[in-house]
Design an enzyme around this catalytic site. Structure first.
Site, PDB file in Angstrom:
ATOM      1  N   GLU A 311      37.561  44.207  32.390  1.00 44.12           N
ATOM      2  CA  GLU A 311      36.737  45.183  32.134  1.00 44.12           C
ATOM      3  C   GLU A 311      36.077  45.156  30.711  1.00 44.12           C
ATOM      4  O   GLU A 311      35.970  46.033  30.009  1.00 44.12           O
ATOM      5  CB  GLU A 311      37.371  46.746  32.369  1.00 44.12           C
ATOM      6  CG  GLU A 311      37.859  46.706  33.822  1.00 44.12           C
ATOM      7  CD  GLU A 311      38.302  48.077  33.984  1.00 44.12           C
ATOM      8  OE1 GLU A 311      38.407  48.492  35.206  1.00 44.12           O
ATOM      9  OE2 GLU A 311      38.953  48.798  33.356  1.00 44.12           O
ATOM     10  N   ASP A 385      43.501  50.672  42.012  1.00 46.98           N
ATOM     11  CA  ASP A 385      43.515  51.377  40.674  1.00 46.98           C
ATOM     12  C   ASP A 385      43.629  52.989  41.036  1.00 46.98           C
ATOM     13  O   ASP A 385      43.006  53.716  40.996  1.00 46.98           O
ATOM     14  CB  ASP A 385      41.877  51.436  40.137  1.00 46.98           C
ATOM     15  CG  ASP A 385      41.947  51.871  38.658  1.00 46.98           C
ATOM     16  OD1 ASP A 385      42.715  52.131  38.239  1.00 46.98           O
ATOM     17  OD2 ASP A 385      40.770  51.962  38.322  1.00 46.98           O
ATOM     18  N   GLU A 413      42.969  60.986  37.612  1.00 45.14           N
ATOM     19  CA  GLU A 413      41.640  60.320  37.536  1.00 45.14           C
ATOM     20  C   GLU A 413      40.816  60.422  39.110  1.00 45.14           C
ATOM     21  O   GLU A 413      39.579  60.459  38.990  1.00 45.14           O
ATOM     22  CB  GLU A 413      41.694  58.993  37.115  1.00 45.14           C
ATOM     23  CG  GLU A 413      40.043  58.158  37.160  1.00 45.14           C
ATOM     24  CD  GLU A 413      40.364  56.917  36.508  1.00 45.14           C
ATOM     25  OE1 GLU A 413      39.194  55.877  36.676  1.00 45.14           O
ATOM     26  OE2 GLU A 413      41.375  56.472  36.100  1.00 45.14           O
TER      27      GLU A 413
END
Length: 724
Positions: A311, A385, A413
């Protein structure tokens, strides 16, 4: 002026009524509230045990044990215990290490203590001069600290100590990973800003730092990574090392080590070098010198956590080197000091034409056996993820010559962030208890990471922290339960989700049977409810773009692996990601037994169905319903479950203090609205492909799909930087 009698009576009545009102709490004390003991028998029991307390140790940790006992007994009994140092006249609780004459003079006790790890503890009874004394015993002071907290948890929960009890942590390094930036923003943080006030350090040590260390010690967490994995090299400069040292000094008596994230390009950014190539001698020397500088300031510095070539983060692949080359360079720098390197396996690239779920395995499995002994490959629980539900990561069991660490996310998240009550112990347990079939048929993920599968004595588990500077630490009060659950499972992964929920409830709210039963019930239902209204039957990665707040099954464009359509693959024929041999063949990365289990539709658990299979809308589930109907009913069930959670919580209004009750009630109302939002958005979107009616037995989705698509959240908290 003298008050008239009727007014005096009125005000006296008000004062009397107020005295019966449950005292308001703001959540700051977490599970360390030490409320007055109201049960007279239990109060007498505590008083009889703790006439005096002998702490036969002079360490800094012994000092904080005394402070904790003072705090606890002042809260529970209204007075501090009497602390004595005379070994011959004690009449109450004994707290002593194996160096104490009390232990050395008793061969049976000494043998028991010697069987403990350096962090383990023993609660037992010592007979002296015709009296029986309760004792907290350990090899080292930190074991005494953990044992003292265990004892205080039992007393707060209304339990008596009737039998000897010993405990040592199953995992050696039990860490929180803070995704905190130096400007005090927190990536994926939903509880305010970072608690680290770098501007005021090192001169000012906030009491919150001490209470943070206390809280972690109370549940056995022994390490903290202070900075974000999307790292800033400035934290390795002298001015910041001095600040980190101040935190390390404050944490040390609580057995809490500090770690830092290392930005791979630091030799260029702060070192003045022209390269960060891990095979260049000048780069290796720079890291060795920087590490020596860190250990000179912080002798018990734990080591580095690294995110590289993922990333947008720099890494060894920038120089055509391997992950092993990069990790080993840092490992060589810290190994003389006893440090470790945790190298994250969260690597994937949109430039690789391969299922993202396969990419970490493809990169790391060929490197098995090439990492130094003090390197841990830190692997997320699943291959995508931190989704609401994922099958366990295939790397577990596939790298027998390399130590693996488990990374879990405590911050939510993808699970409602700061507004949803989702108890995560069932998610953690689902991963830990998963059978890998490697190296043995009975092996689990827990066996891999605690070292028992390969007879290793070093191990790591990490949790991405949900802590911020909100007064109650975690934003949502029930976020505290996830911090607590992570610590308890890191110490002992055999504990059940229910045991932990019950313990947390008693410490956080009340020993009242009705409160304990209902809150435990609510907590245990919450994760499945979340999965149902977000991503049932194995759906995944269908949240909004970037902020990840709310649904976004329509997200497309840009990097394919950052879109939702890449994962659900809905079309007129059906829905789901085919990861069998007819698709991406990601299942081949598991042991043959796991591959077979998930490949065969009759044996694939329906909770993972669409993770591994693309199926027709008319596919028949085990219930006899079509896939379309089953999907719709799961979303509807999730919404109804949140309504039941809200009703359960509201039934406890008279038994929970106003401030905490009202906050949780308000957030449950928000969660109910968000569950409806998820259900409506997703089902209206997927109906475009199925072209089928909604089942008559459900509350049909309402609203306009295009309006849902147009919703924007530019100020959602915790958004990470957008990488080029």
């Amino acid at each position: 002026m003298k008050m008239k009698k009727p007014l005096r009576v009125f005000f006296l009545l008000i004062i009397l009524l107020c005295s019966f009102k449950i005292q308001a709490e703001d959540g700051y004390e977490l599970w360390l509230r030490y409320q007055p003991v109201t049960n007279s028998q239990h109060k007498e029991y505590i008083q009889s045990l703790f006439t005096e307390v002998l702490i036969d140790d002079n360490s800094a940790t012994a000092k904080v044990i005394k402070e904790e006992l003072d705090r606890a007994f002042l809260g529970m009994l209204g007075n501090k215990p009497t602390i004595i140092q005379n070994l011959t006249t004690y009449t109450g609780l004994i707290i002593a290490t194996s160096e104490s004459q009390i232990v050395k003079s008793n061969s049976t006790l000494l043998e028991k203590v010697n069987e403990l790890s350096n962090e383990g503890f023993l609660i037992d009874f010592v007979n002296s001069q015709g009296q029986k004394h309760l004792a907290v015993l350990a090899k080292k002071p930190v074991g005494l600290l953990y044992g003292s907290f265990y004892l205080l948890r039992q007393l707060q929960a209304g339990n008596q100590i009737e039998h000897a009890y010993s405990s040592s942590p199953k995992i050696k390094n039990r860490l929180l990973n803070h995704w905190d930036n130096l400007d005090r923003t927190v990536e994926r943080g939903y509880a305010g800003f970072s608690i680290w006030d770098w501007h005021k350090l090192p001169g000012y040590i906030d009491q919150r730092y001490i209470d943070y260390a206390r809280a972690n010690a109370s549940i056995g967490i022994n390490g903290t990574v202070l900075t974000n994995v999307n790292a800033n090299a400035l934290v390795l400069t002298p001015i910041y090392i001095e600040k980190v040292k101040a935190l390390a000094d404050a944490f040390r008596p609580y057995g809490l080590k500090v770690y830092l994230t290392a930005r791979f390009s630091a030799p260029i950014e702060i070192g003045g070098l022209e390269t960060a190539d891990p095979l260049e001698p000048e780069v290796r020397n720079w890291w060795k010198s920087k590490t020596d500088e860190l250990y000179e300031a912080i002798p018990d510095f734990g080591g580095f956590l690294v995110k590289a070539n993922s990333e947008g983060q720099p890494g060894p692949q920038n120089y055509n080197r391997t992950h092993a080359d990069g990790a080993n360079m840092l490992a060589e720098a810290v190994v003389p000091h006893g440090g470790i390197v945790m190298w994250r396996a969260f690597v994937y690239s949109h430039e690789v034409p391969e299922d993202r779920a396969k990419q970490a395995n493809n990169e790391f499995e060929p490197l098995d056996g090439k990492f130094n002994k003090n390197v841990f490959i830190q692997v997320k629980n699943g291959a995508i993820d931190f989704q609401p539900r994922e099958p366990f990561h295939p790397l577990f069991g596939k790298m027998p010559k390399t130590d693996l660490a488990l990374e879990l996310q405590i911050t939510q998240e993808y699970l409602g962030q700061g507004t949803n009550l989702v108890y995560l112990a069932p998610l953690f347990k689902e991963c830990l208890d998963s059978r890998t079939y490697l190296p043995k048929n009975e092996s689990t993920v827990a066996d891999i990471i605690d070292g028992t599968a390969y007879n290793r004595n070093n191990s790591v588990i990490a949790g991405v922290a949900n802590i911020g500077n909100d007064r109650n630490w975690t934003g949502h009060l029930f976020g505290q339960a996830n911090w607590f659950a992570f610590g308890r499972l890191a110490w002992d992964h055999t504990l059940s989700s229910g045991e932990i929920a019950k313990e947390w409830t008693k410490l956080t709210f009340s020993n009242d049977d009705d409160v304990v039963q209902k809150v435990e019930e609510l907590m245990l239902a919450s994760r499945e409810a979340c999965v149902n209204y977000m991503t049932p039957l194995g759906l995944h990665h269908i949240m909004g773009r970037n902020h990840h707040y709310g649904p976004g099954p329509w997200v497309t464009g840009g990097r394919p692996d950052w879109t939702s359509v890449y994962y659900h693959k809905a079309d007129s024929a059906g829905i789901g990601f085919d990861r069998t041999k007819t698709g991406s063949n990601a299942l081949s990365q598991y042991a043959p037994q796991v591959e077979k289990l998930f490949t065969i539709l009759d044996t694939c658990p329906e909770k993972y169905l669409l993770w591994f299979h693309h199926l027709s809308w008319d596919y028949k589930l085990k219930s006899g319903k079509t896939l379309w109907d089953g999907l719709c009913l799961k979303y509807d069930e999730g919404v109804k479950s949140v309504g039941e959670m809200l009703t359960t919580w509201q039934s406890l209004e008279s038994k929970i203090d106003n401030e905490r009750f009202e906050q949780v009630e308000a957030l449950l109302n928000i969660q109910k609205e968000e569950a409806v939002w998820w259900k409506n958005s997703c089902l209206l979107y997927f109906q475009q492909f199925s072209q089928k009616d909604f089942p008559a037995s459900m509350n049909a989705p309402t609203g306009d799909l295009e309006e849902y698509k147009e919703m924007r959240f530019p100020y959602a908290p915790g958004i990470r930087p957008t990488w080029k």
